[in-house]
Design a protein around this motif. Structure first.
Motif, mmCIF file in Angstrom:
data_model
loop_
_atom_site.group_PDB
_atom_site.id
_atom_site.type_symbol
_atom_site.label_atom_id
_atom_site.label_comp_id
_atom_site.label_asym_id
_atom_site.label_seq_id
_atom_site.Cartn_x
_atom_site.Cartn_y
_atom_site.Cartn_z
ATOM 1 N N GLN A 145 1.055 -1.188 0.028
ATOM 2 C CA GLN A 145 -0.165 0.014 -0.139
ATOM 3 C C GLN A 145 0.868 1.117 0.021
ATOM 4 N N ARG A 146 0.680 2.032 -0.931
ATOM 5 C CA ARG A 146 1.272 3.263 -0.964
ATOM 6 C C ARG A 146 2.903 3.440 -0.936
ATOM 7 N N VAL A 147 3.583 2.429 -1.593
ATOM 8 C CA VAL A 147 4.920 2.352 -1.559
ATOM 9 C C VAL A 147 5.741 3.297 -2.195
ATOM 10 N N ASP A 148 6.623 4.100 -1.613
ATOM 11 C CA ASP A 148 7.398 5.106 -2.121
ATOM 12 C C ASP A 148 8.643 4.844 -2.307
ATOM 13 N N ALA A 149 9.214 4.643 -3.524
ATOM 14 C CA ALA A 149 10.252 4.147 -3.808
ATOM 15 C C ALA A 149 11.463 5.455 -3.267
ATOM 16 N N THR A 189 6.878 7.495 -5.732
ATOM 17 C CA THR A 189 5.683 6.594 -6.022
ATOM 18 C C THR A 189 4.852 6.298 -5.141
ATOM 19 N N ARG A 190 3.706 5.690 -5.518
ATOM 20 C CA ARG A 190 2.744 5.562 -4.499
ATOM 21 C C ARG A 190 2.233 4.097 -4.744
ATOM 22 N N LEU A 191 2.971 3.221 -4.892
ATOM 23 C CA LEU A 191 2.836 1.982 -5.480
ATOM 24 C C LEU A 191 1.995 0.994 -4.605
ATOM 25 N N SER A 192 0.837 0.281 -5.251
ATOM 26 C CA SER A 192 0.152 -0.526 -4.487
ATOM 27 C C SER A 192 -0.125 -2.027 -5.155
#
Length: 196
Positions: A43-47, A57-60
């Motif tokens: 949830q909302r992983v910021d590289a 980023t805001r990877l999910s």
């Protein structure tokens, strides 16, 4: 997490791992014998919070991992509005196999597949494609010139007893900084000898 022990199986429920930048990994897992299984949701992983040179980023999305002493397997499908990381890779005592690796940022994309043997001559094979790829998008703090690379490439070879590599590539409709790029080439290297 919460732990539940049943016979020879340990279950992890309600896993909640906080990451720098406000991201999280949540899900469940189990340990049975020497086999660890994880099913997590990013949830909302910021590289950039994980490494300062990477893009924000805001990877999910899902992460699945299966880990044992003789085989490890990982599947990732993380996305946000502009970026994506997709990976499917495994490792055994004999080889590392990347069935799929895709990096996306806007229109920029890198696709790679490959295999590296971990025994004998450590032979490897790799092929991939760049589409509107701009390394400066992925590493904004590195000071790289903006580029648009459209290319296909493949490499084969071995690491032992000396590095042996055969590389082929083709570039089209590309640009590095303000310079237009197009063409193709190949390289054949065996140890310290350039054969072609």
């Amino acid at each position: 997490t919460q732990l539940t022990w049943r016979g020879e199986r340990l279950d992890f429920s309600a896993i909640d791992i906080a990451l720098a930048g406000g991201g999280a990994l949540k899900g469940q897992g189990s340990l049975a014998g020497a086999q660890l299984e994880l099913k997590l949701a990013a949830q909302r992983v910021d590289a950039r919070s994980l490494h300062r040179r990477l893009l924000a980023t805001r990877l999910s999305g899902p992460l699945r991992a299966s880990l044992s002493s003789d085989r490890q397997h990982l599947e990732v499908d993380w996305r946000d509005a502009r970026s994506a990381l997709l990976a499917n890779a495994s490792r055994t005592a004999q080889a590392i196999v990347v069935g799929r690796l895709r990096l996306v940022s806007g229109e920029a994309r890198l696709d790679v597949q490959g295999e590296l043997a971990l025994t004998g001559e450590a032979r490897f094979a790799l092929h991939g494609e760049l589409r509107k790829f701009d390394a400066a998008r992925f590493l904004p703090a590195a000071g790289l010139p903006h580029s648009v690379l459209n290319a296909r490439f493949e490499a084969r070879g071995a690491r032992h007893p000396a590095l042996e590599i055969g590389l082929r590539f083709a570039l089209q409709d590309s640009r590095l900084g303000t310079q237009a790029l197009a063409g193709k080439g190949q390289l054949d290297l065996a140890g310290s000898r350039l054969r072609e």
